[in-house]
Design a protein around this motif. Structure first.
Motif: not given
Length: 1311
Positions: A953-973
């Protein structure tokens, strides 16, 4: 003139009129509904909303004429009571006849009166109920003070628990006990009596009530002027004779009110039942006094009026039956009924989330065809056992305070309160959400009455609000001085609104997902004064497509009472297995309770055709504590005899259990805990008439400028009263009515329904380009999103696990980690897990390296070659083998004696769950002589699968977060959020370093303490004041020990994070950033960094506490607490039990230590005495505070407890304790707390002192006496120190959390 019958009158507990939700100044809030007797000329309805500041009255009069009246809730110079005055004015206006204020109001034509009131809630919050005493079984005088022994906020060194309700305690000399396997010979020898309880179980009456002692003790209580009494005797829920005797004697002696727990709520668990009876004795006389005052304003004191009250369960009841314990949600309950009855069917039976945002709180609930009830809920620290609507108070509403801390925008939990309120109220208050809405143009001061300022005669103050925001904006820009672009006042205000919305979304997700529902598939029903300003944004964030706002949204609690049914409930305990042999018994009891309900409702004037009864059984799987109240599934006549005649309860239980928890337990008995019938007298209320259809485009009242994320936009303002059915309004727009402000945001479309309600269609949120550069607003939002992700993982783990430890005790953590394995977010915040999970993940990265594949704890995103982050879940498996059941042997000398050992084991490999390899590893300890493999393999496997599901579930949710914001932004935050925690810790270290330097001329701290075996734990902290860094050097700490008090390095890391967070004293993200300014040095081979084979089970539960004591001593933060978890285990081949026991908390610079509480690295709840005695072969002889064991000082340490267990058959007792040799230290002249002690008292009377770690065989009749340590005192005793201490009042005003989401959070943090 036509015969004027009195119209409907509703006085509701909603945020008072207008969109800001004016603050209630802690006074009675009432809701009243008066309906006329049947008459062709009757008025069709009058409704009034009494909020904290003023009362709104709405009247629907003959001919459809509407009257609206507003008056102050408190105006003693003009009238004594606002509800009475509102009714008087409406009658006067409608009839044209004078009704003098000085004369009682004529009620001759009133059919009935409906009321809801917050008088009980306010009395509970402010501790202003009736003076009362508690009568409780001897040996348990402090049972309600200790409660479940868990502290409310795990990081508070200054532990603040709400005051107990009773002033005095009477210990009743009596004792009743479940018989279990007591033989007839033993019963005869002990001269006990055998009685049958109401559940069918046999009980032993060990002592009858000592009437002579009781009368003497009650006489002393009466001499002190106390005439209200709560009676709580152990096991009275199924044997009430002793309570009835105590009650009869008390009434005979002159007590005016007696609440028997066996009558108030006959449910198992002495502590919540005791709280419930106490609240009843505390609140019911207070309510009766209020009602007497209210009735005095009417002719004949409402003698001939049928007065009904709204209860916490959403049903109405007669005034004579209205009790304090069922009045806690009397106000909010009306709102739930209101939206449920006006939204669900109207929108095609789509599930609805109720969102009630007022000035001082935000309440969230859910309706999907049936009201969702909870049967045990905590309000203001008092656990109530009674049916209550599941209303979750999740935020402080418009009064949520705004802060900028450590680079983050923070909203709440502190509240501006009723007084002084937000800045704009002109009373010197702090910035709050209401101020942000005002600055953004979402509140229109010209539409508000001039009731603000010291004299309550001025308008909202936008000028002062802007000045306050200028100051915060300066702070934000100063902190971000390295960023080229400064942000504006409007951007800051908008940032706070966005953060507030995200903070409110988290518990809504939790409420729905906890029960297996998809949040996005709900409608958001918005009401309350402030809800309309946030409706579109909250719905959009939750993925919802529809918002409904009833035309009476500002007074929906009142309107809901007009729609509510009259309810009578009957309930009794049970202990039968749900199986065919018991169906006739269950049918018989349900039939009896049903007839009781019908008789009561018929006596209230309801005909049989208007009475509906619903039967419920409270069911749970045997061996679990997770009971579900279920109504039976309707069955065909062909199934008669195979199921209960009231329906198939087993099918209902299994379907609900599987939906909420994801699985069912095969081949396990289902136990009936309670039998309940809810009788409903249906209210017959005419539906609202349709409003006229529109004949053209809506006409705007004006155009104003409102700030959105796009900037300032022209926004049309419409008056709701000028809109007709069919009108469509595209956002941005504002709809004003007399009670609230509704904001339709851009890309949303509002429409007016046939009944005049507002339906808003929400467009999906547009993706917004976000930079990887830190943005304080976005940082705060990501903080909530990361935490929500971990929380949702936890919900999946809890739902799909099977063991008691994980499913019911919630002893687990789920977390998100960055690509370097550094902790980003962790939920819940179990102290001992804080550092351990990060250490574990980083160890796996180090060991596995490039061998990592797409497994169930790491995520490879799209074409990335390396994992972009990790998720992990950690759970407490009750048994993994070893030399003793429970895998916590007191004398282990090797880790292999403590169960299965895993260094790096792939649970899932190439997508396949490695069950056979796992079984082999879990059974491996059995190869060691004297040891065993896991004793509960099935639970181990099921729980590990649940942990895999949580990770997925955690992997699924972070995938959704990255899809919305982009990988660079999620890792930056992820990195930014860690830096925020880093800044907070650096600020703390700079502050401490400066203070120490002023006193000593150096910035170095030092402390040493010892384990009971003499092993020293020594710490030197060298602080670099300039950059806010520190070195924690444990040089001088003793060597690894031949025993199990060795603590792996991760334990020390967890202790440091815990202490830093506790000393920061406000919420900060708990992640790797906390340790960034800290360097930790631990000598290899010492007790805090032992060899791989060292035994460590005691290090987790005992040494961790000593490390905390040493850190807090070095910083001078507080005196030592009990420094021990007091681990007690007993059992044999057929049964096993484990508990940890509370002690005294350490005093601090401005507080007394709390007595009988868990401290620091644990917060485990203790088993209720009645559950303990029903399920295990022991009885509890005594459980009370051990007076004067806390250290003396200017501020006194908390007292430890005395706990005495008597064994009913031969068992093995194991204890793992500390602070039996070295006392908890005092600070700054405060004295040490008393050391703990362990005694075994043989049946013959021989008393033996047991060492701190020991295992002993006990015989039938032996007693284990545990004396836990007290906390150390702080400061020198002063001449004027009061011996009887009172805990200092909490300075901060916070909203009072309640509901199932809050209960889940508390349970998670109580392990």
């Amino acid at each position: 003139m036509a015969c004027h019958k009195i119209p409907d009158v509703l006085i509701a507990d909603v945020s008072p009129s207008y969109s800001i939700g004016l603050f209630a100044p802690r006074m009675t809030q009432d809701y009243l509904s008066c309906l006329p007797a049947a008459s062709p000329n009757s008025c069709s309805g009058l409704k009034a909303d009494r909020g904290g500041t003023f009362t709104d009255v709405y009247a629907r009069c003959p001919g459809g004429k509407i009257r609206v009246l507003k008056l102050l809730s408190e105006d003693p110079s003009n009238y004594a009571d606002a509800p009475t005055e509102g009714i008087r004015r409406i009658i006067e206006q409608e009839t044209g006849k004078s009704s003098p204020k000085t004369k009682p109001v004529d009620t001759s034509n009133i059919g009935w009166i409906r009321m809801g009131t917050t008088v009980a809630t306010n009395a509970l919050l402010e501790r202003k109920g009736e003076r009362m005493a508690l009568a409780i079984t001897e040996g348990f005088r402090d049972l309600l003070h200790i409660g479940n022994q868990a502290r409310p906020n795990i990081f508070d060194l200054k532990i603040l628990c709400p005051d107990i309700l009773y002033e005095e305690v009477v210990e009743v000399r009596e004792r009743v006990l479940p018989r279990q396997d007591a033989s007839s010979a033993e019963i005869t020898a002990e001269q006990w009596k055998v009685k049958q309880g109401s559940t069918g179980e046999e009980l032993l009456v060990m002592k009858e009530v000592d009437e002579v002692k009781l009368r003497h003790d009650l006489k002393q209580i009466l001499k002190k002027g106390i005439t209200s009494l709560a009676v709580v005797l152990l096991h009275s829920y199924m044997y009430k004779a002793h309570e009835e005797k105590v009650g009869a004697i008390a009434i005979e002696m002159g007590f005016s009110h007696v609440s028997l727990s066996s009558l108030v709520i006959p449910m198992v668990k002495a502590v919540p039942r005791g709280f419930t009876a106490s609240s009843d004795a505390y609140l019911t006389p207070h309510i009766k006094a209020y009602l007497k005052g209210f009735a005095s304003g009417f002719k004949n004191n409402l003698k001939n009026a049928n007065v009904l009250f709204m209860q916490s369960d959403g049903g109405l009841t007669q005034m004579s039956r209205f009790s304090g314990s069922r009045a806690i949600l009397s106000g909010p309950a009306g709102g739930v009924v209101g939206y449920a009855m006006t939204s669900y069917k109207q929108l095609g039976c789509q599930p609805v989330i109720g969102f009630d945002m007022g000035g001082t709180s935000t309440d969230v609930s859910r309706y999907a065809g049936e009201y969702e009830h909870v049967f045990e809920s905590t309000t203001a620290g008092v656990t109530i056992q009674a049916p209550q609507l599941d209303v979750n108070t999740v935020a402080a509403g418009g009064g949520s305070r705004l802060f900028f801390r450590s680079g983050m925008f923070v909203v709440g939990p502190d509240s501006a309160g009723a007084h002084p309120g937000p800045v704009c109220y002109r009373k010197g208050g702090p910035l709050a959400v209401t101020d942000a809405n005002l600055v953004l143009g979402r509140l229109l001061p010209d539409y508000f009455p001039k009731i603000f300022g010291p004299n309550e005669n001025e308008p909202l103050d936008k000028k002062q609000t802007l000045e306050a925001f200028k100051q915060v904006t300066k702070e934000v820009n100063a902190f971000n001085s390295n960023v080229n672009k400064e942000i504006s006042i409007e951007e800051v205000a908008m940032g706070f609104i966005r953060v507030a919305n995200e903070a409110m979304c988290r518990p809504i997700r939790a409420l729905t997902q906890a029960k297996g529902h998809d949040t996005s598939q709900h409608v958001l029903a918005v009401f309350g004064g402030a809800g309309g300003q946030h409706a579109c944004a909250v719905a959009r964030a939750l993925g919802m497509q529809t918002v409904i706002i009833h035309k009476y949204a500002g007074i929906l609690s009142a309107y809901g009472m007009a729609l509510a049914d009259v309810v009578h409930e009957a309930q009794e305990p049970c202990s039968k297995v749900y199986e065919p042999e018991n169906f006739s018994y269950l049918d018989c009891r349900l039939e009896t309770l049903e007839e009781e309900c019908k008789t009561s409702l018929r006596n209230q004037g309801f005909s049989s055709r208007d009475i509906v009864c619903k039967a419920y059984l409270n069911l749970r799987y045997q061996g679990t504590d997770c009971a579900l109240m279920c109504s039976g599934v309707k069955t065909s006549t062909l199934q008669k005899g195979k199921v209960c005649s009231y329906g198939d309860f087993e099918q209902a239980f299994i379907e609900r259990y599987k939906r909420e928890f994801g699985f069912i337990i095969e081949n396990r008995h289902i136990i009936v805990d309670d039998i309940r019938v809810r009788g409903i007298g249906k209210s017959v209320i005419a539906e609202e008439e349709a409003i006229p259809q529109c004949e053209g485009e809506p006409i705007a009242e004006m155009v104003t400028s409102v700030y959105f994320e796009e900037g300032w936009l022209d926004t049309k303002v419409y008056m709701l009263a000028s809109l007709s059915a069919g009108h469509c309004i595209a956002g941005p727009a504002i709809i004003m009515d007399k009670l609230s402000t509704i904001l339709i945001e851009p890309d949303c479309i509002g429409s007016i329904t046939a009944k005049g309600d507002i339906l808003i269609r929400i467009e999906k949120a547009k993706k917004k380009k976000i930079s990887t550069e830190v943005d304080a607003i976005q940082l705060s939002i990501f903080s909530h999103r990361f935490m929500s992700l971990a929380e949702q993982m936890g919900r999946i783990l809890q739902r799909t696990s099977i063991s008691t430890n994980i499913k019911e005790r919630l002893d687990f953590s789920c977390a998100l980690f960055g690509p370097d394995g550094g902790l980003v977010s962790n939920a819940p915040h179990i102290p001992v897990h804080l550092g351990a999970m990060q250490e574990t993940v980083q160890y796996q990265l180090k060991v596995l390296g490039m061998k990592l594949r797409m497994e169930m704890f790491c995520l490879f995103y799209r074409n990335e070659k390396h994992p972009v982050f990790y998720v992990a879940s950690r759970g407490h498996h009750a048994d993994i083998g070893g030399i003793t059941p429970g895998s916590m042997p007191p004398h282990s000398t090797s880790i292999h004696e403590e169960g299965a050992v895993f260094l790096s084991f792939k649970l899932v490999d190439q997508g396949v769950f490695q069950e056979e390899k796992l079984k082999e590893a879990l059974m491996a300890p059995g190869k060691i002589p004297g040891s065993s493999g896991t004793r509960n393999l099935r639970d181990n496997l099921s729980d590990l699968r649940a942990q895999v599901a949580a990770n997925h579930k955690g992997i699924q949710l972070v995938n959704e977060l990255i899809d919305f914001y982009s990988l660079d932004v999620v890792q930056a935050y992820m990195s930014h959020i860690q830096k925020s925690a880093e800044y907070a810790v650096r600020d703390l270290l700079k502050d401490v370093g400066n203070r120490v330097y002023k006193i000593t001329g150096a910035s170095s701290l030092h402390a040493i303490d010892h384990m009971d075996d003499g092993s020293p734990i020594e710490l030197t902290v060298d602080i670099n004041v300039k950059d806010g860094t520190a070195v924690f050097d444990f040089g001088g700490t003793g060597s690894e020990v031949w025993g199990n008090c060795n603590a792996p390095r991760a334990i020390t890391v967890s202790a440091i994070i815990y202490c830093l967070r506790a000393m920061v004293a406000h919420d900060i993200p708990l992640n790797q950033g906390c340790l960034k300014p800290v360097s930790i040095k631990i000598p290899q081979g010492c007790i805090l960094d032992p060899s791989l084979d060292a035994a460590v089970v005691g290090g987790n539960v005992q040494t961790s506490q000593r490390v905390v004591d040493v850190i807090l001593k070095a910083f001078g933060a507080s005196a030592a607490s009990q420094g021990c978890m007091n681990n007690i285990t007993f059992g044999d081949d057929t049964v096993g039990y484990y508990e940890t026991v509370a002690g005294g908390a350490g005093a601090g610079p401005d507080w007394h230590g709390r007595s009988g509480i868990h401290v620091h690295m644990t917060n485990t709840r203790i088993t209720d005495p009645e559950i303990l005695e029903c399920r295990y072969p022991v009885f509890l002889n005594r459980f009370t505070l051990n007076k004067n064991t806390g250290g003396i000082g200017k501020f006194r340490g908390g007292d430890g407890v005395v706990r005495e267990l008597v064994f009913r058959r031969p068992l093995t007792l194991s204890i793992l304790t500390e602070r039996r040799v070295f006392a908890p230290y005092g600070l700054e002249g405060g004295e040490d707390g008393k050391k703990g002690n362990n005694f075994l008292v043989r049946k013959c009377g021989r008393k033996i002192r047991l060492p701190s770690k020991s295992s002993v065989n006990v015989q039938k009749g032996d007693m284990f006496q545990l004396l836990t340590p007290g906390g150390g005192g702080y400061g020198h005793v002063e001449d004027d120190t009061d011996d009887i201490y009172r805990e200092p009042p909490e300075k901060r005003t916070r909203y009072i959390q309640r509901g199932s989401v809050f209960e889940f959070k508390q349970a998670q943090e109580s392990v």
